[in-house]
Scaffold this active site. Structure first.
Site, mmCIF file in Angstrom:
data_model
loop_
_atom_site.group_PDB
_atom_site.id
_atom_site.type_symbol
_atom_site.label_atom_id
_atom_site.label_comp_id
_atom_site.label_asym_id
_atom_site.label_seq_id
_atom_site.Cartn_x
_atom_site.Cartn_y
_atom_site.Cartn_z
ATOM 1 C CG ASP A 179 -1.817 1.080 1.277
ATOM 2 O OD1 ASP A 179 -1.802 1.811 0.470
ATOM 3 O OD2 ASP A 179 -2.642 1.323 2.230
ATOM 4 C CE1 TYR A 189 -4.716 9.360 -6.743
ATOM 5 C CE2 TYR A 189 -6.221 10.726 -6.190
ATOM 6 C CZ TYR A 189 -6.171 9.613 -6.551
ATOM 7 O OH TYR A 189 -7.071 8.979 -7.209
ATOM 8 N NE ARG A 205 -3.157 10.903 5.984
ATOM 9 C CZ ARG A 205 -3.158 10.023 5.201
ATOM 10 N NH1 ARG A 205 -3.232 8.960 6.068
ATOM 11 N NH2 ARG A 205 -3.273 9.762 3.855
ATOM 12 C CG ASP A 262 -3.793 3.625 -2.969
ATOM 13 O OD1 ASP A 262 -4.608 2.847 -3.549
ATOM 14 O OD2 ASP A 262 -4.118 4.265 -1.892
ATOM 15 C CD GLU A 263 -5.389 -0.677 -0.941
ATOM 16 O OE1 GLU A 263 -5.288 -1.811 -0.439
ATOM 17 O OE2 GLU A 263 -5.917 0.118 -0.872
#
Length: 246
Positions: A23, A28, A60, A116-117
């Site tokens: 992952d 982005y 975050r 993305d994975e």
């Protein structure tokens, strides 16, 4: 490569398999930081219409979250840098590049999940390394590798952890991207396990680690297939926290 179809029909309790879930962390946002390194240490959000669809880990820590309205995100973090992410062409190119790297490096079947994975079935690589010998570098973040079946899955997962670390280092070297990884004997445990020690880390989940893995999760949305609509429904029933559903 019809990996998803083949793997879907594989017994999830078959300990002979070694599956790695890769992952790419805040995909982005990382793509934008690779393109413009001045963004690395700044709170960054990727905007599509009036939504911050994802953000880097600096943002975050300031309270910004994925799929947050721009107005709310800027209110929480006034110096948030917003990059328009509505043109997906560059993200698709980077995603395809990472996929190609995984296929080339492993010569194994790789299944993409979004941009993305990726899942990689490294069972064959593991068997080859076990025959030829390998060096255990002291793998960390191991959950419940002990197995009562005597099937040898503990060693296979340890070798899978070594391969996962190598793949993460390769993606960083070739694409400048950090990844998190989960290693297990089926796709679900590999994916859920990979989210436990994000970012830029990995987790191995063995047959005896399911209880510990669930104990490390808090929200039902941590489980694949459980989205916000289902969470709202479970919240209404008083089961929004994963511990309450066990």
């Amino acid at each position: 490569i019809h990996f998803y179809k083949r793997m879907s029909l594989t017994d999830p309790d078959n300990h002979q398999r070694t599956i790695i879930h890769i992952d790419i962390d805040c995909f982005y946002a990382q793509v934008e930081m690779v393109a413009d390194p001045t963004l690395v240490d700044r709170p960054l959000g990727i905007q599509q219409k009036n939504i911050v669809v994802t953000c880097n880990y600096v943002a975050r820590t300031r309270g910004v979250g994925k799929c947050m309205y721009v107005k709310e995100a800027v209110g929480l973090c006034p110096d948030l840098v917003l990059v328009n992410g509505e043109d997906l062409a560059r993200y698709r190119r980077v995603s395809s590049g990472v996929y190609s790297t995984l296929v080339r490096a492993t010569e194994c079947e790789v299944e993409r999940l979004g941009m993305d994975e990726n899942w990689v079935d490294v069972s064959r690589m593991v068997e080859i390394r076990m025959r030829e010998g390998y060096q255990n570098a002291g793998e960390k973040n191991l959950m419940g590798l002990e197995c009562d079946e005597g099937c040898g899955c503990e060693e296979r997962l340890l070798v899978g952890s070594i391969i996962a670390r190598e793949l993460r280092e390769l993606i960083r070297s070739e694409h400048g991207l950090t990844c998190s990884a989960g290693v297990s004997y089926n796709k679900l445990l590999a994916k859920v396990g990979g989210g436990v020690n994000k970012p830029d880390n990995q987790t191995v989940v063995g047959a005896g680690g399911v209880g510990e893995l669930l104990g490390r999760l808090d929200k039902v949305t941590s489980l694949p297939g459980v989205g916000w609509k289902m969470r709202e429904l479970l919240d209404g029933w008083g089961f929004g926290l994963l511990v309450l559903t066990r």
